[in-house]
Design a protein around this motif. Structure first.
Motif, PDB file in Angstrom:
ATOM      1  N   ARG A 144       0.996   7.974   5.721  1.00  0.00           N
ATOM      2  CA  ARG A 144       1.761   8.635   4.666  1.00  0.00           C
ATOM      3  C   ARG A 144       1.423   8.110   3.275  1.00  0.00           C
ATOM      4  O   ARG A 144       1.581   8.835   2.288  1.00  0.00           O
ATOM      5  CB  ARG A 144       3.265   8.487   4.946  1.00  0.00           C
ATOM      6  N   ILE A 196       6.113  -1.445   5.619  1.00  0.00           N
ATOM      7  CA  ILE A 196       5.444  -0.570   4.637  1.00  0.00           C
ATOM      8  C   ILE A 196       4.588  -1.384   3.660  1.00  0.00           C
ATOM      9  O   ILE A 196       4.166  -0.873   2.621  1.00  0.00           O
ATOM     10  CB  ILE A 196       6.459   0.309   3.872  1.00  0.00           C
ATOM     11  N   SER A 217       4.885  10.395  -0.078  1.00  0.00           N
ATOM     12  CA  SER A 217       4.689   8.948  -0.029  1.00  0.00           C
ATOM     13  C   SER A 217       5.812   8.225  -0.776  1.00  0.00           C
ATOM     14  O   SER A 217       6.230   7.124  -0.387  1.00  0.00           O
ATOM     15  CB  SER A 217       3.350   8.561  -0.658  1.00  0.00           C
ATOM     16  N   SER A 275       3.326   4.876   8.500  1.00  0.00           N
ATOM     17  CA  SER A 275       3.469   4.602   7.069  1.00  0.00           C
ATOM     18  C   SER A 275       2.104   4.575   6.388  1.00  0.00           C
ATOM     19  O   SER A 275       1.936   5.098   5.279  1.00  0.00           O
ATOM     20  CB  SER A 275       4.201   3.277   6.847  1.00  0.00           C
ATOM     21  N   GLU A 298       8.715   7.888   1.414  1.00  0.00           N
ATOM     22  CA  GLU A 298       8.454   6.848   2.426  1.00  0.00           C
ATOM     23  C   GLU A 298       8.680   5.465   1.837  1.00  0.00           C
ATOM     24  O   GLU A 298       9.186   4.563   2.521  1.00  0.00           O
ATOM     25  CB  GLU A 298       7.023   6.972   2.943  1.00  0.00           C
ATOM     26  N   ALA A 323       0.336  -1.420   4.347  1.00  0.00           N
ATOM     27  CA  ALA A 323       1.340  -1.029   5.338  1.00  0.00           C
ATOM     28  C   ALA A 323       0.842  -1.378   6.734  1.00  0.00           C
ATOM     29  O   ALA A 323      -0.343  -1.214   7.050  1.00  0.00           O
ATOM     30  CB  ALA A 323       1.629   0.466   5.233  1.00  0.00           C
TER      31      ALA A 323
END
Length: 525
Positions: free
Chosen positions: A258, A300, A281, A255, A284, A250
């Motif tokens: 996460r 990401i 996650s 991101s 996300e 990412a």
């Protein structure tokens, strides 16, 4: 269970029920039939108590019970089958009336059919004023002016250098509001004080923090369990592999943070609060911040530099995109709070713990000054008069000996305080001891949120009952009021508006379609 069988079952006076009855389903007639069916089983009519939410509804129900008894006394047999059943029940009730000498037609006040507010008022007036009673106080329908004034009186103590003013300064430092905003915040808390007083006043600040964190963890565990059940198992390994890739590649800092848990994970973890970050996650990876399916993949870790992984993620999202229940479950997890309170939040909670008892005190002083109360204070006084299940008052013990059956109309508009009253009234009851609850309502018609009605209480009562009493669930489907064209439109339209399943946590009820009984007509549109 079909509709007619549900209606017949509802008149079994040995069992407790919660009946979901949509508009036009004849629920008032069903309540009347249940009331009439109970009369031959009691020693005095006062052993049955029917509770409604408005004076109009109480007057209508009482009037229709009396009319049924009058028709029975006059042997006026109705033509319709449903009303004939009411007539036959009235005949049995009149036979018991004659045997016991109740004289109900001459003394209709013996039929205990009244509003919940009237019951609360009667209970509260049994308690001396100095012990928390309300004496001759009048009830104010809209107490917003008193809430504002109580908050203002508290905020006026801001500059006095006391512990109380220190707590207010702490709120002002941490919050994004000024003095006027603090006053408005405190005022807005008072209409729901029956919800938070029982928690906030029950222990010290540390205990409250612990209770709040425990409740948050239970919420997280529940939502993660739902998400876990919605995720198709055949995609689990692919999902884990893509999350591992994202944790390494990412490009956006947020991101990358996460996805960090997936640097250590190889498969989906257990659905509990300890692994909340790993489950976040997934949201996300698959969703936008607004809860839609993700389309922008570059930041990401799935830019065109990783064409293979990018195609795999696009394919996964396409495979899942028709699963609306999964998207909603992911969105709920995306919005979950952290299981532990931050230090600043703990400080704010401690400050509120110091402030709010004084806020309630200011409101009580205003009530005393003006000899008035709001509906919440009325209900709280009624509960005080009854005591509690472990230490019942003499009044509650007397009611326990007398009260045999309770019927409640419009149960979807029950608040926590009203439910607590029902718990107290039935505290000494046991399942199958002959005493019964009969609750009727429709969560699709809840309109009393301004009076703190909580629709989740209806759904939770279906699951768990009230106190020791478990209520069997019945659903009525037939609509006697509307023509087929209207019912078809309602069924089609509202099935798209309501959720597919009941959600007791949020208080959202699924839509139950109706069946028409009236015939088509040329002008029904």
């Amino acid at each position: 269970m079909n509709d007619q069988k549900a209606r017949t079952t509802a008149k079994d006076i040995s069992r407790s029920f919660i009946v979901q009855a949509p508009a036009g389903s004849g629920k008032t007639e069903l309540l009347i039939q249940r009331f009439l069916a109970l009369l031959p089983s009691v020693e005095v009519p006062e052993q049955i108590f029917a509770i409604t939410f408005t004076r109009k509804a109480a007057a209508e129900m009482r009037g229709r019970v009396i009319d049924a008894l009058k028709e029975g006394a006059a042997h006026a047999v109705p033509e319709e089958d449903y009303h004939r059943e009411t007539y036959e029940l009235a005949l049995k009730a009149l036979a018991k009336d004659k045997t016991k000498g109740w004289a109900l037609l001459d003394q209709p006040q013996r039929l205990k059919i009244d509003t919940l507010d009237s019951l609360n008022a009667w209970l509260a007036h049994q308690l001396p004023l100095l012990s928390g009673g309300i004496a001759g106080a009048s009830i104010v329908e809209d107490a917003s002016e008193l809430y504002s004034l109580a908050a203002r009186r508290l905020v006026e103590q801001l500059g006095e250098g006391t512990v109380l003013s220190g707590a207010m300064h702490k709120l002002l430092r941490q919050g994004t509001f000024g003095i006027q905003g603090l006053e408005e915040l405190l005022s807005e808390l008072l209409p729901t004080r029956d919800h938070w007083m029982r928690h906030l006043f029950a222990g010290d600040a540390n205990e409250i923090v612990q209770q709040l964190e425990d409740a948050t963890r239970r919420l997280i565990d529940s939502e993660l369990a739902v998400l876990c059940s919605k995720l198709p198992s055949q995609h689990s390994n692919e999902l884990a592999a893509l999350l591992q890739h994202a944790s390494q590649n990412a490009t956006r800092t947020v991101s990358l943070e996460r996805f960090a848990p997936w640097q250590e994970l190889e498969q989906l973890p257990p659905p509990d609060s300890h692994h909340l970050a790993a489950w976040r996650s997934i949201t996300e990876l698959l969703l936008t911040q607004r809860g839609g399916w993700r389309k922008q993949l570059g930041t990401i870790g799935f830019s065109t530099d990783y064409a293979g992984q990018r195609r795999r993620l696009i394919q996964l999202i396409e495979n899942l995109s028709d699963k609306e229940d999964l998207r909603l479950a992911l969105f709920e997890v995306q919005r979950l709070p952290d299981p532990a309170l931050a230090g600043t939040h703990k400080d704010l909670l401690r400050a509120l713990r110091q402030l709010l008892p004084n806020l309630v005190g200011e409101l009580k002083l205003l009530f005393e000054e003006r000899n008035t109360v709001d509906f919440i204070e009325l209900a709280l006084a009624a509960q005080t008069a009854l005591g509690d299940a472990d230490a019942p008052s003499e009044l509650l013990l007397a009611l326990d000996r007398r009260l045999q059956h309770v019927l409640v109309d419009e149960f979807q508009d029950t608040s926590y305080t009203q439910l607590k009253l029902l718990e107290l009234l039935t505290a000494g009851w046991e399942q199958s001891d002959g005493r019964t609850l009969f609750l009727v309502g429709d969560p699709m018609q809840s309109i009393y949120r301004f009076r703190n009605a909580d629709m989740s209480l209806f759904l939770n009562t279906k699951l768990r009952g009230i106190g020791e009493i478990r209520c069997e669930s019945l659903t009525l489907e037939r609509n006697f009021r509307s023509r087929p064209k209207i019912i078809k439109w309602i069924n089609k339209t509202f099935s798209q508006v309501f959720p597919e399943q009941d959600d007791p946590k949020s208080g959202e009820a699924k839509f139950n379609p109706c069946k028409w009984t009236r015939k088509h007509s040329n002008d029904e549109g």
